[in-house]
Scaffold this motif. Structure first.
Motif, PDB file in Angstrom:
ATOM      1  N   VAL A 591       0.841  -1.202   0.000  1.00 24.87           N
ATOM      2  CA  VAL A 591       0.000   0.000   0.000  1.00 24.87           C
ATOM      3  C   VAL A 591       0.874   1.250   0.000  1.00 24.87           C
ATOM      4  CG1 VAL A 591      -1.675   1.337   1.325  1.00 24.87           C
ATOM      5  CG2 VAL A 591      -1.942  -1.142   1.120  1.00 24.87           C
ATOM      6  N   VAL A 592       1.871   1.266   0.871  1.00 19.13           N
ATOM      7  CA  VAL A 592       2.750   2.434   0.971  1.00 19.13           C
ATOM      8  C   VAL A 592       3.482   2.666  -0.348  1.00 19.13           C
ATOM      9  CG1 VAL A 592       4.784   3.386   2.122  1.00 19.13           C
ATOM     10  CG2 VAL A 592       3.026   2.212   3.459  1.00 19.13           C
ATOM     11  N   PHE A 593       4.050   1.604  -0.918  1.00 16.49           N
ATOM     12  CA  PHE A 593       4.853   1.754  -2.135  1.00 16.49           C
ATOM     13  C   PHE A 593       3.991   2.158  -3.332  1.00 16.49           C
ATOM     14  CE2 PHE A 593       8.457  -1.332  -0.690  1.00 16.49           C
ATOM     15  CZ  PHE A 593       8.807  -0.424   0.292  1.00 16.49           C
ATOM     16  N   THR A 594       2.891   1.462  -3.518  1.00 19.68           N
ATOM     17  CA  THR A 594       2.048   1.772  -4.688  1.00 19.68           C
ATOM     18  C   THR A 594       1.449   3.171  -4.566  1.00 19.68           C
ATOM     19  OG1 THR A 594       0.180   0.663  -3.598  1.00 19.68           O
ATOM     20  CG2 THR A 594       1.476  -0.620  -5.176  1.00 19.68           C
ATOM     21  N   PHE A 595       1.027   3.553  -3.356  1.00 24.16           N
ATOM     22  CA  PHE A 595       0.440   4.876  -3.182  1.00 24.16           C
ATOM     23  C   PHE A 595       1.504   5.965  -3.370  1.00 24.16           C
ATOM     24  CE2 PHE A 595      -1.640   8.276  -0.580  1.00 24.16           C
ATOM     25  CZ  PHE A 595      -2.760   8.419  -1.390  1.00 24.16           C
ATOM     26  N   MET A 596       2.723   5.705  -2.927  1.00 27.26           N
ATOM     27  CA  MET A 596       3.789   6.689  -3.090  1.00 27.26           C
ATOM     28  C   MET A 596       4.110   6.888  -4.568  1.00 27.26           C
ATOM     29  SD  MET A 596       7.716   6.616  -1.618  1.00 27.26           S
ATOM     30  CE  MET A 596       7.193   6.824   0.072  1.00 27.26           C
ATOM     31  N   GLY A 608       7.854  12.021 -12.145  1.00 25.36           N
ATOM     32  CA  GLY A 608       7.547  11.308 -10.903  1.00 25.36           C
ATOM     33  C   GLY A 608       7.986   9.858 -10.970  1.00 25.36           C
ATOM     34  N   GLU A 609       7.804   9.229 -12.138  1.00 26.32           N
ATOM     35  CA  GLU A 609       8.273   7.854 -12.308  1.00 26.32           C
ATOM     36  C   GLU A 609       9.804   7.784 -12.178  1.00 26.32           C
ATOM     37  OE1 GLU A 609       6.859   6.204 -15.931  1.00 26.32           O
ATOM     38  OE2 GLU A 609       4.768   6.789 -15.576  1.00 26.32           O
ATOM     39  N   ALA A 610      10.458   8.772 -12.773  1.00 24.90           N
ATOM     40  CA  ALA A 610      11.919   8.806 -12.669  1.00 24.90           C
ATOM     41  C   ALA A 610      12.353   8.991 -11.228  1.00 24.90           C
ATOM     42  CB  ALA A 610      12.474   9.928 -13.540  1.00 24.90           C
ATOM     43  N   VAL A 611      11.623   9.833 -10.481  1.00 24.29           N
ATOM     44  CA  VAL A 611      11.935  10.029  -9.060  1.00 24.29           C
ATOM     45  C   VAL A 611      11.781   8.715  -8.303  1.00 24.29           C
ATOM     46  CG1 VAL A 611      11.212  11.180  -6.938  1.00 24.29           C
ATOM     47  CG2 VAL A 611      11.351  12.469  -9.071  1.00 24.29           C
ATOM     48  N   ALA A 612      10.768   7.929  -8.633  1.00 22.90           N
ATOM     49  CA  ALA A 612      10.556   6.633  -7.983  1.00 22.90           C
ATOM     50  C   ALA A 612      11.722   5.686  -8.258  1.00 22.90           C
ATOM     51  CB  ALA A 612       9.242   6.020  -8.458  1.00 22.90           C
ATOM     52  N   VAL A 613      12.235   5.740  -9.488  1.00 26.03           N
ATOM     53  CA  VAL A 613      13.387   4.901  -9.832  1.00 26.03           C
ATOM     54  C   VAL A 613      14.607   5.323  -9.020  1.00 26.03           C
ATOM     55  CG1 VAL A 613      14.983   4.246 -11.657  1.00 26.03           C
ATOM     56  CG2 VAL A 613      12.539   4.394 -12.142  1.00 26.03           C
ATOM     57  N   VAL A 614      14.814   6.632  -8.916  1.00 24.11           N
ATOM     58  CA  VAL A 614      15.960   7.135  -8.156  1.00 24.11           C
ATOM     59  C   VAL A 614      15.853   6.726  -6.686  1.00 24.11           C
ATOM     60  CG1 VAL A 614      17.129   9.215  -7.346  1.00 24.11           C
ATOM     61  CG2 VAL A 614      16.361   9.062  -9.724  1.00 24.11           C
ATOM     62  N   ILE A 615      14.635   6.861  -6.124  1.00 20.55           N
ATOM     63  CA  ILE A 615      14.440   6.467  -4.720  1.00 20.55           C
ATOM     64  C   ILE A 615      14.752   4.983  -4.531  1.00 20.55           C
ATOM     65  CG2 ILE A 615      12.725   6.208  -2.901  1.00 20.55           C
ATOM     66  CD1 ILE A 615      11.345   8.715  -3.973  1.00 20.55           C
ATOM     67  N   MET A 616      14.333   4.174  -5.496  1.00 15.42           N
ATOM     68  CA  MET A 616      14.603   2.738  -5.409  1.00 15.42           C
ATOM     69  C   MET A 616      16.111   2.466  -5.426  1.00 15.42           C
ATOM     70  SD  MET A 616      13.599  -0.353  -8.024  1.00 15.42           S
ATOM     71  CE  MET A 616      14.813   0.220  -9.220  1.00 15.42           C
ATOM     72  N   VAL A 617      16.832   3.122  -6.332  1.00 16.46           N
ATOM     73  CA  VAL A 617      18.280   2.910  -6.435  1.00 16.46           C
ATOM     74  C   VAL A 617      18.982   3.294  -5.137  1.00 16.46           C
ATOM     75  CG1 VAL A 617      20.381   3.653  -7.617  1.00 16.46           C
ATOM     76  CG2 VAL A 617      18.304   3.175  -8.939  1.00 16.46           C
ATOM     77  N   ILE A 618      18.570   4.430  -4.576  1.00 14.70           N
ATOM     78  CA  ILE A 618      19.190   4.883  -3.329  1.00 14.70           C
ATOM     79  C   ILE A 618      18.926   3.889  -2.204  1.00 14.70           C
ATOM     80  CG2 ILE A 618      19.154   6.674  -1.556  1.00 14.70           C
ATOM     81  CD1 ILE A 618      18.575   8.700  -3.767  1.00 14.70           C
ATOM     82  N   GLN A 619      17.696   3.379  -2.158  1.00 17.96           N
ATOM     83  CA  GLN A 619      17.346   2.452  -1.080  1.00 17.96           C
ATOM     84  C   GLN A 619      18.037   1.101  -1.234  1.00 17.96           C
ATOM     85  OE1 GLN A 619      13.087   3.489   0.684  1.00 17.96           O
ATOM     86  NE2 GLN A 619      12.942   2.844  -1.442  1.00 17.96           N
ATOM     87  N   VAL A 620      18.186   0.635  -2.470  1.00 21.84           N
ATOM     88  CA  VAL A 620      18.896  -0.628  -2.695  1.00 21.84           C
ATOM     89  C   VAL A 620      20.340  -0.509  -2.199  1.00 21.84           C
ATOM     90  CG1 VAL A 620      19.816  -2.177  -4.458  1.00 21.84           C
ATOM     91  CG2 VAL A 620      17.445  -1.403  -4.584  1.00 21.84           C
ATOM     92  N   ALA A 621      20.959   0.642  -2.449  1.00 27.18           N
ATOM     93  CA  ALA A 621      22.362   0.826  -2.075  1.00 27.18           C
ATOM     94  C   ALA A 621      22.541   1.148  -0.606  1.00 27.18           C
ATOM     95  CB  ALA A 621      22.973   1.947  -2.916  1.00 27.18           C
ATOM     96  N   LYS A 641      17.607   6.610   7.827  1.00 29.39           N
ATOM     97  CA  LYS A 641      16.416   6.597   8.676  1.00 29.39           C
ATOM     98  C   LYS A 641      15.192   7.213   8.007  1.00 29.39           C
ATOM     99  CE  LYS A 641      18.178  10.772  10.947  1.00 29.39           C
ATOM    100  NZ  LYS A 641      18.611  11.368  12.229  1.00 29.39           N
ATOM    101  N   PHE A 642      15.385   7.845   6.848  1.00 27.75           N
ATOM    102  CA  PHE A 642      14.248   8.441   6.140  1.00 27.75           C
ATOM    103  C   PHE A 642      13.720   7.532   5.027  1.00 27.75           C
ATOM    104  CE2 PHE A 642      16.894  12.035   7.610  1.00 27.75           C
ATOM    105  CZ  PHE A 642      15.995  12.630   8.476  1.00 27.75           C
ATOM    106  N   MET A 643      14.290   6.373   4.822  1.00 29.72           N
ATOM    107  CA  MET A 643      13.907   5.489   3.728  1.00 29.72           C
ATOM    108  C   MET A 643      12.829   4.507   4.176  1.00 29.72           C
ATOM    109  SD  MET A 643      17.634   4.603   2.096  1.00 29.72           S
ATOM    110  CE  MET A 643      18.738   5.901   1.526  1.00 29.72           C
ATOM    111  N   PRO A 644      11.729   4.370   3.402  1.00 30.61           N
ATOM    112  CA  PRO A 644      10.674   3.413   3.781  1.00 30.61           C
ATOM    113  C   PRO A 644      11.158   1.962   3.753  1.00 30.61           C
ATOM    114  CG  PRO A 644      10.280   4.307   1.590  1.00 30.61           C
ATOM    115  CD  PRO A 644      11.388   5.109   2.184  1.00 30.61           C
ATOM    116  N   ALA A 669       3.732   1.401  12.039  1.00 33.88           N
ATOM    117  CA  ALA A 669       3.169   2.733  12.305  1.00 33.88           C
ATOM    118  C   ALA A 669       3.946   3.808  11.560  1.00 33.88           C
ATOM    119  CB  ALA A 669       3.186   3.006  13.812  1.00 33.88           C
ATOM    120  N   ILE A 670       5.267   3.665  11.499  1.00 34.08           N
ATOM    121  CA  ILE A 670       6.076   4.646  10.767  1.00 34.08           C
ATOM    122  C   ILE A 670       5.781   4.580   9.279  1.00 34.08           C
ATOM    123  CG2 ILE A 670       8.444   5.267  10.145  1.00 34.08           C
ATOM    124  CD1 ILE A 670       9.296   4.332  12.920  1.00 34.08           C
TER     125      ILE A 670
END
Length: 707
Positions: A591-596, A608-621, A641-644, A669-670
């Motif tokens: 729910v969180v990921f799809t809604f984001m 926005g799609e490109a931003v989602a890709v960038v967020i994914m890359v940062i979180q993977v690393a 600490k800010f990454m879902p 909850a977070i």
């Protein structure tokens, strides 16, 4: 709410009426699950024996080994034998060093171990007091795979520890078995100290007997000297009493017979003195050669022994110098060798900064001078035994023969008296010299016996010391047990907290969360977020369109989640003591990921799609999915600490590894906070960027290339 569902129902009708669209939706639901399953299975147990045994490492030993008498030892062969018993790696035992290196360069092997030819020699170099650390040559192909080098490096450490443990075990076991000699065993009761004391006591008894013999020799020489003196005092009377000469000559004959026996005794004493000098020279030389300057830099040279040897030799040689027929050059050669040794030792002691090389030179000089002195003594002894001693005995027997002849030729006795007097005078001189030699020898032997008595007392006291008794008890321990303890003195009582059976199960939270993000990203890329107006929804507001269209994304995301979770639990069969909570966490994460991503696309379109890709890359690393966040660069530690991803993975880890208090609930909850942030982005930021998004869309369509 009704208007929101009207938008959803309108979308559902269009999807179900289009076969291609349904096929695409089905693909969207399965692809994320496949992504998660394949990654989890590929990382199921990469460090287990079943996996690492497929990795090749080449091995070759050039070790020639060493030979000590009948014992041959080759540590290189021991290393090869140990590796053959190790099945954790796919070892390749080559026939040459060149072949082993070629395997590494070609990529056939990830690494190679080469045991050098002097490996055993270096391993045992500590025996000589000049230890050299042995080395095994290790070659590693870092180009072939980054993780493989970490595994082979672990193998390198294991081999090193194995060899070290083997050597320590052997040395400790030998030392422990040597301890049995020191403290003895319960069956026989024999021990080193007791045996040494017994031998020393036997030696003390022998020395006491030797001193008694020397006292007897001294008494005999004194008696012989008195007899010769009596004989000399009788000569004038005999010369004046020729008529009573028969009786006097008979008395002198008895004296001469006693003198002949004493002469033989003196000959034996000279031989004993020479033998004593030779044996003491050997003892002194051995004590010098046994000194190791590397082990004990404080050198103590037994000069007292050399002084005693010199004193005994000087006394014996002085005696022989007065005897006619003695080779003076042989005597001087012996004295020269002994003096040379004393001079060399004095020069060495005068140099307080003496180096090892100087001491080694001194040892060589002492050894050479000892051999030279012994050779000269043997030559002098041989000369004395074969030339001088027979002449002495012959002189005495000549006197005896002359006295016998006088009994039948008293008329010619006057001419024989001067010769008899000279012979007896020479014989008296020999007896005096021999007596002095016996006395000095007795003093030297008594000194040895006194020192021996001190050693025996010291050893007896040692056996009574408490420290000695404690050491003796320790050395009675089983040598094998001591060797095992020294080899591995520390053992870890491992208590695993939240144990996870396999590496794949431990990685399942990361790959499952990543699959859900990828699923949401593919969905927003293939499904439009913009709602087109039609008759069914012509009177709905923007909020209804925003939420109504998201329901399609929500349903697709939940189907993706359900398939992925069921595959994780029953197909991949990950460890999961809380399967229902595992599904709940995955459902909320979806729910969180799809809604984001839906909100980012609504607000900024393709940007926005490109931003989602960038967020994914940062979180993977940098979300700590593979490596601990503490080892990552500082920038990732700051944004971690800010990454879902962090909270989604932590919630799933609670289900896989075990729950700790309320961590599971806090992480979920977070995650809800990100839903609120996404709503603000999607609904409130969408309008300001509406015209910009439309301009970007028109520009893409004019390009004819960008979807």
């Amino acid at each position: 709410m009704k208007k929101t569902f009207r938008v959803f129902i309108s979308d559902a009708k269009r999807l179900t009426s289009n076969v291609v669209a349904m096929v695409i939706i089905m693909g969207l639901c399965i692809i994320p699950a496949l992504y998660a399953w394949f990654n989890i299975m590929s990382n199921w147990d990469p460090y287990g024996e079943s996996a690492t045994s497929q990795m090749h490492i080449s091995v070759y030993s050039k070790d020639k080994g060493v030979t000590y008498g009948d014992l041959s030892l080759c540590m290189g062969d021991n290393v090869i034998s140990g590796l053959k018993e190790n099945s954790s790696i796919g070892w390749i035992f080559t026939d040459s060093e060149k072949e082993a290196l070629e395997d590494v360069y070609s990529g056939e092997s990830y690494a190679a171990f080469i045991v050098p030819e002097n490996f055993t020699e270096d391993m045992l170099s500590f025996i000589s007091g000049d230890p050299v650390n042995p080395q095994i040559e290790y070659y590693e192909n870092s180009k072939k795979n980054a993780i493989a080098t970490k595994i082979t490096s672990k193998v390198k450490t294991t081999v090193q520890q194995s060899v070290n443990s083997s050597v320590v075990s052997i040395i400790t076991e030998v030392a422990s078995k040597s301890g049995e000699i020191i403290v003895g065993d319960d069956s026989s009761g024999d021990n080193l100290v007791g045996t040494v004391v017994s031998k020393l006591q036997d030696m003390d008894t022998s020395l006491g007997t030797y001193i008694g013999i020397l006292d007897t020799f001294a008494m005999l020489t004194d008696s012989a000297d008195s007899l010769v003196g009596s004989t000399q005092s009788l000569l004038p009377s005999v010369e004046g009493l020729i008529d009573g000469g028969q009786a006097s000559v008979s008395g002198m004959q008895s004296s001469v017979l006693s003198g002949a026996q004493t002469a033989g005794t003196i000959t034996q004493m000279v031989d004993i003195s020479f033998s004593t000098i030779n044996s003491q020279l050997d003892v002194f030389n051995s004590s010098i050669q046994s000194i190791d300057i590397n082990v004990n830099p404080d050198i103590t040279i037994p000069e007292a022994n050399l002084d005693a040897i010199y004193k005994l030799a000087d006394s014996t040689l002085g005696t022989l110098e007065g005897i006619e027929g003695t080779d003076k050059e042989q005597i001087e050669a012996i004295r020269s060798d002994l003096s040379q040794m004393q001079t060399q030792i004095a020069e060495f002691k005068a140099d307080s900064q003496a180096a090892k090389e100087k001491f080694d030179a001194l040892k060589n000089t002492i050894e050479l001078e000892t051999k030279s002195a012994k050779n000269a003594i043997d030559s002098l002894k041989n000369t004395f035994d074969h030339n001088i001693s027979p002449n002495l005995s012959g002189a005495v027997y000549d006197i005896e023969y002359a006295l016998i002849e006088t009994q039948s030729m008293l008329g010619s006795l006057d001419d024989s008296f001067p010769d008899i007097e000279k012979a007896l005078s020479d014989y008296a001189s020999i007896l005096k010299s021999g007596n002095a030699d016996v006395v000095s020898t007795r003093e030297y032997v008594q000194q040895i016996r006194d020192g021996l008595s001190d050693v025996i007392s010291g050893l007896n006291e040692l056996s009574n010391y408490e420290q000695y008794k404690e050491v003796a008890e320790m050395l009675k321990t089983d040598p094998t047990l001591i060797a095992e303890f020294v080899t591995s003195p520390l053992s870890m009582d491992e208590q695993k907290i939240y144990e996870i059976s396999t590496y794949g199960s431990a990685m399942s939270p990361f790959y499952t969360v990543l699959a859900l993000w990828v699923g949401g990203l593919i969905t927003v890329a293939l499904v439009h977020v913009k709602v087109k107006d039609n008759e069914e929804i012509k009177d709905v507001r923007g909020i209804h369109k925003f939420l109504g269209r998201y329901i399609i994304f929500f349903i697709i995301g939940q189907i993706q989640t359900l398939i992925t979770v069921l595959g994780d639990l029953f197909f991949v069969d990950i460890q999961c003591p809380h399967p229902f909570l595992f599904w709940c966490a995955c459902a909320l994460t979806s729910v969180v990921f799809t809604f984001m991503m839906y909100s980012l696309t609504v607000a900024w379109g393709n940007v926005g799609e490109a931003v989602a890709v960038v967020i994914m890359v940062i979180q993977v690393a940098g979300a700590g999915g593979t490596f601990p966040v503490e080892v990552l660069p500082q920038v990732y530690q700051m944004i971690y600490k800010f990454m879902p991803f962090k909270y989604a993975m932590n919630a799933l880890r609670e289900c896989v590894g075990g729950m700790y208090r309320f961590d599971y609930a806090k992480d979920l909850a977070i995650l809800l906070i990100y839903i609120a942030i996404s709503f603000v982005i999607g609904f409130f930021l969408g309008r300001p960027f509406k015209k910009l998004n439309e301009a970007i869309e028109e520009s893409k369509e004019r390009s004819g290339l960008i979807i």
